[in-house]
Motif scaffolding. Structure first.
Motif, PDB file in Angstrom:
ATOM      1  N   THR A   1      -1.655  24.888  18.946  1.00 14.47           N
ATOM      2  CA  THR A   1      -0.313  24.380  19.248  1.00 14.47           C
ATOM      3  C   THR A   1       0.094  23.515  18.051  1.00 14.47           C
ATOM      4  O   THR A   1      -0.714  22.705  17.578  1.00 14.47           O
ATOM      5  CB  THR A   1      -0.386  23.459  20.494  1.00 14.47           C
TER       6      THR A   1
ATOM      7  N   GLN B   1       2.701  20.653  16.710  1.00 14.40           N
ATOM      8  CA  GLN B   1       3.726  19.702  17.134  1.00 14.40           C
ATOM      9  C   GLN B   1       4.120  18.805  15.950  1.00 14.40           C
ATOM     10  O   GLN B   1       3.251  18.324  15.218  1.00 14.40           O
ATOM     11  CB  GLN B   1       3.200  18.843  18.283  1.00 14.40           C
TER      12      GLN B   1
ATOM     13  N   LYS C   1       6.918  27.992  17.473  1.00 11.87           N
ATOM     14  CA  LYS C   1       7.249  29.068  18.413  1.00 11.87           C
ATOM     15  C   LYS C   1       7.936  28.481  19.631  1.00 11.87           C
ATOM     16  O   LYS C   1       7.327  27.692  20.356  1.00 11.87           O
ATOM     17  CB  LYS C   1       5.969  29.798  18.837  1.00 11.87           C
ATOM     18  N   ASP C   2       9.197  28.837  19.810  1.00 12.50           N
ATOM     19  CA  ASP C   2       9.939  28.411  20.983  1.00 12.50           C
ATOM     20  C   ASP C   2       9.659  26.929  21.319  1.00 12.50           C
ATOM     21  O   ASP C   2       9.208  26.607  22.423  1.00 12.50           O
ATOM     22  CB  ASP C   2       9.497  29.315  22.158  1.00 12.50           C
ATOM     23  N   PRO C   3       9.882  26.042  20.371  1.00 15.79           N
ATOM     24  CA  PRO C   3       9.421  24.658  20.558  1.00 15.79           C
ATOM     25  C   PRO C   3      10.212  23.869  21.601  1.00 15.79           C
ATOM     26  O   PRO C   3      11.406  24.113  21.793  1.00 15.79           O
ATOM     27  CB  PRO C   3       9.645  24.037  19.182  1.00 15.79           C
ATOM     28  N   VAL C   4       9.528  22.951  22.235  1.00 17.98           N
ATOM     29  CA  VAL C   4      10.201  21.977  23.094  1.00 17.98           C
ATOM     30  C   VAL C   4      10.813  20.972  22.120  1.00 17.98           C
ATOM     31  O   VAL C   4      10.117  20.490  21.217  1.00 17.98           O
ATOM     32  CB  VAL C   4       9.150  21.240  23.971  1.00 17.98           C
TER      33      VAL C   4
ATOM     34  N   GLN D   1       2.357  23.914  24.271  1.00 18.51           N
ATOM     35  CA  GLN D   1       3.665  24.334  23.761  1.00 18.51           C
ATOM     36  C   GLN D   1       3.959  23.643  22.432  1.00 18.51           C
ATOM     37  O   GLN D   1       3.755  22.421  22.303  1.00 18.51           O
ATOM     38  CB  GLN D   1       4.757  23.928  24.750  1.00 18.51           C
ATOM     39  N   ASP D   2       4.472  24.401  21.484  1.00 24.32           N
ATOM     40  CA  ASP D   2       4.917  23.786  20.230  1.00 24.32           C
ATOM     41  C   ASP D   2       6.046  22.807  20.556  1.00 24.32           C
ATOM     42  O   ASP D   2       6.775  23.007  21.530  1.00 24.32           O
ATOM     43  CB  ASP D   2       5.466  24.857  19.270  1.00 24.32           C
ATOM     44  N   ALA D   3       6.179  21.790  19.733  1.00 22.85           N
ATOM     45  CA  ALA D   3       7.224  20.801  20.023  1.00 22.85           C
ATOM     46  C   ALA D   3       7.660  20.089  18.757  1.00 22.85           C
ATOM     47  O   ALA D   3       6.916  20.020  17.781  1.00 22.85           O
ATOM     48  CB  ALA D   3       6.703  19.768  21.027  1.00 22.85           C
TER      49      ALA D   3
ATOM     50  N   THR E   1       0.003  21.595  27.818  1.00 24.37           N
ATOM     51  CA  THR E   1       0.236  22.991  28.214  1.00 24.37           C
ATOM     52  C   THR E   1       0.326  23.929  27.004  1.00 24.37           C
ATOM     53  O   THR E   1       0.653  25.098  27.137  1.00 24.37           O
ATOM     54  CB  THR E   1       1.537  23.109  29.047  1.00 24.37           C
TER      55      THR E   1
ATOM     56  N   ALA F   1       3.897  18.878  26.970  1.00 26.00           N
ATOM     57  CA  ALA F   1       3.967  20.013  26.046  1.00 26.00           C
ATOM     58  C   ALA F   1       2.619  20.193  25.357  1.00 26.00           C
ATOM     59  O   ALA F   1       2.113  21.314  25.210  1.00 26.00           O
ATOM     60  CB  ALA F   1       5.074  19.785  25.024  1.00 26.00           C
TER      61      ALA F   1
END
Ligand code: ADP
Length: 627
Positions: free
Chosen positions: A171, A173, A194-197, A35-37, A33, A30
């Motif tokens: 990002t 996290q 935003k649309d977090p994993v 991605q927020d998490a 790439t 994540a």
């Protein structure tokens, strides 16, 4: 996209590890790439690697690490530098020239990682400096501190809500070791993720055995625990500093080498004691919650709580310091119903360890959850998993007092539970535990009378039990899912499962109360209200007790009359008081009439009443006297 092979290569080259711990790989993916998490992994699970590795893999760009633990920043940065990863920290411990050096490093894009404390974001000049640097990612450690629902809310963390605006392209996290579903949602919302994993690790610590014991002769029992674990490391938690001092003195006098640790000690002593524990010089540490952050001793074989901690989050975190090497470890909690009051008093004074001002409601709600856990008869592993939003798969953990069959329950648990559940239903599922308990006790108070609850068939139905015990059972039924608690007030309603017990399709378990002798709630007469202790009968033996009028009556007889009244009322589908008032029942018990004349002298018995019920009640009295 970066391949797994190259990630593993970096893991091996820089960290010397061959494999990932659970969820590390997903979190790193994540990060890489963009991605927020939100990553929820127990302490020691290896969260740092999740943001350090992606940062190390980037050729350029800065990863900001927000952490409240200033003391650990230097160690983290030193470890990164030793691996050849360019990193720095910026906090109040730096000298002016060190600060300037770090500021210039930030401006020139020298660092891959920069550790900062949340309060740094109050400094506009520093924020502008960061904005001019190319911040690719922000990792927020101990992210539960942002939520007032967490166990360690820190107002400074509220500033993190502005991060999205400050670094629109970065990002974000969030990392934490403890987060209930409620806290998790709060973190996502506050950080504008935003649309977090969402990655949640396994919270069940299967190698820990949990036991909750009534707090009686606790000091001696702790000594026995220490002796049972002779030669092993253990942490004993107390609520107050003076308890730490007293217990340390006691155990030392008993020949055990133990050191205390609390915020009242000077820094040097505290550091020395922590050091002695960390370096195996001493095995037993007796502490307030202040102890443990950053302790990396994995062979702790037992954790004792001398009293209930203030929340399940604290309990999980503190017991979590046991058995980190994966070998079995024991967790004991000495519980007393008074613990809740102690904490409330501490909250009111505003000096609970780690307590922020305000949020009393949250603290009290967390306390209630903790109390329910202590009073529950549900598997401890299952309760903890459920609390942290996880499903527990096993029917028997074989690692808690409940599943090991060590707790003592009431013989007539199911019947008792049915009576309590009935009272909740009959009073309209609108009241709290104390009120329902008062009704079941047969307490005389104005509100019960006003609401007509004194005439319910359940009124006084558990008069032989102490109000406190009934309250505890109500909380147990709630903890076990048979009662649901209202969202606004702590009122109770019966759940589907509760109805299943009411219908006799399911058994219930209620703990044997800690208070062996009945003492019904009593209010001072001067307060304008008297409390009647209803007669009780145990195993057919008559026991006398005091009534509102201050004299003794035969409780066994009273119970028989009350049962008769209940049967008659049920037969005719009318409230019990329409058959006979409590006062009249008391009169019959006292006078023990065996014929019509005697019976008619009792206040409340007119010709009509006598014609309707006289024979049955007379028969009841005669049978009692004769038997
Ligand atoms: P957390 O922040 O989750 O409490 P840390 O990041 O401090 O945990 O890591 C705890 C320990 O685990 C550290 O000593 C770290 O070096 C080690 N560790 C982390 N990831 C791995 C791994 N994949 N393999 C072996 N050890 C690891």
């Amino acid at each position: 996209m970066i391949q797994n092979d190259s990630i593993r290569q970096v893991l091996n080259t820089y960290w010397g590890f061959d494999t990932f711990r659970p969820l590390q790989e997903e979190a790193i993916h994540a990060g890489i790439t963009g991605q927020d998490a939100i990553v929820v992994v127990p302490t020691g699970g290896g969260k740092s690697l999740c943001y350090q590795l992606p940062a190390a893999m980037r050729e350029t760009g800065l990863t900001l690490v927000v952490s409240p633990l200033l003391a650990l920043m230097k160690d983290q940065v030193d470890a990164l530098l030793a691996k050849g990863i360019s990193a720095a920290y910026y906090n109040s411990s730096l000298t002016a020239s060190e600060r300037r050096e770090v500021e210039s490093g930030i401006a020139t894009g020298q660092y891959r990682l920069l550790y900062v404390a949340p309060e740094r974001f109050a400094d506009n000049a520093f924020v502008s400096l960061l904005q001019s640097a190319s911040v690719t990612a922000v990792a927020i450690d101990e992210a539960h501190c942002i939520s007032q629902w967490g166990h360690d809310f820190r107002p400074d963390y509220r500033r993190m809500a502005g991060l999205r605006e400050i670094f629109p392209d970065a990002t974000i996290q969030a990392f934490t070791a403890t987060a209930t579903p409620r806290v998790r949602e709060d973190i996502v919302e506050q950080l504008h993720l935003k649309d977090p994993v969402i990655l949640v690790g396994n919270f069940d610590r299967s190698n820990l055995t949990y036991r909750i014991l009534p707090r009686r002769k606790a000091r001696e029992r702790v000594r026995d625990i220490v002796e049972k674990h002779q030669g092993s490391a253990g942490i004993i938690y107390c609520i107050r500093r003076k308890d730490v001092d007293e217990l340390t003195a006691y155990l030392s006098a008993e020949g055990h080498s133990a050191l205390g640790y609390h915020a009242g000690m000077d820094n040097d002593t505290r550091r020395a004691h922590q050091e002695a524990f960390a370096t195996w010089e001493v095995d037993i540490i007796i502490a307030t919650v202040a102890f443990g952050m950053g302790i990396d001793r994995s062979d702790v074989r037992f954790v004792v709580h001398m009293a209930m901690p203030q929340s399940l989050e604290h309990y999980q975190q503190e017991t979590g310091r046991a058995g980190r090497d994966g070998d079995p470890a024991d967790c004991y909690l000495f519980y007393s119903a008074a613990d809740g009051m102690t904490w409330k008093a501490i909250f009111q004074k505003g000096d609970a360890p780690g307590q922020s001002t305000g949020f009393q409601d949250v603290r009290v709600a967390q306390l209630s959850e903790m109390e329910a856990f202590c009073q529950s008869t549900t598997c401890r592993h299952m309760s903890l998993c459920n609390h942290f939003g996880q499903y527990y798969k096993s029917d028997n953990c074989v690692a808690c007092d409940i599943c090991l069959g060590e707790i003592k329950t009431m013989d007539d648990s199911t019947v008792l539970a049915q009576k309590i559940l009935s009272a909740v239903v009959k009073t309209g599922e609108r009241f709290g535990a104390k009120y329902v308990a008062n009704v079941l006790c047969g307490a005389s108070d104005a509100l019960i009378d006003e609401r007509g609850h004194a005439s319910l068939s359940v009124y006084g139905l558990l008069s032989e039990h102490a109000q406190g015990d009934i309250v505890a059972w109500i909380n147990q039924l709630s903890a076990d899912g048979l009662l649901a608690v209202g969202s606004e007030y702590r009122t109770f309603s019966v759940t589907e499962e509760g109805w299943s017990v009411l219908r006799g399709n399911q058994e219930a378990r209620l703990l044997l109360p800690a208070t062996p002798v009945k003492s019904a709630p009593r209010r001072s007469r001067s307060a304008g209200s008297t409390l009647k202790r209803r007669p009780v009968s145990r195993g057919g033996t008559s026991i006398s007790t005091e009534t509102a009028d201050g004299d003794d009556i035969d409780m066994a007889l009273y119970e028989k009359l009350r049962k008769l009244r209940y049967d008659l009322a049920t037969e005719q589908s009318m409230p019990a008081f329409c058959v006979m008032s409590n006062k009249t029942l008391e009169g019959i018990t006292r006078v023990r009439p065996t014929d019509e004349d005697g019976f008619r002298q009792i206040p409340g018995i007119g010709p009509k009443k006598f014609a309707q019920y006289g024979d049955q009640f007379l028969e009841c009295v005669r049978a009692h006297i004769g038997g």
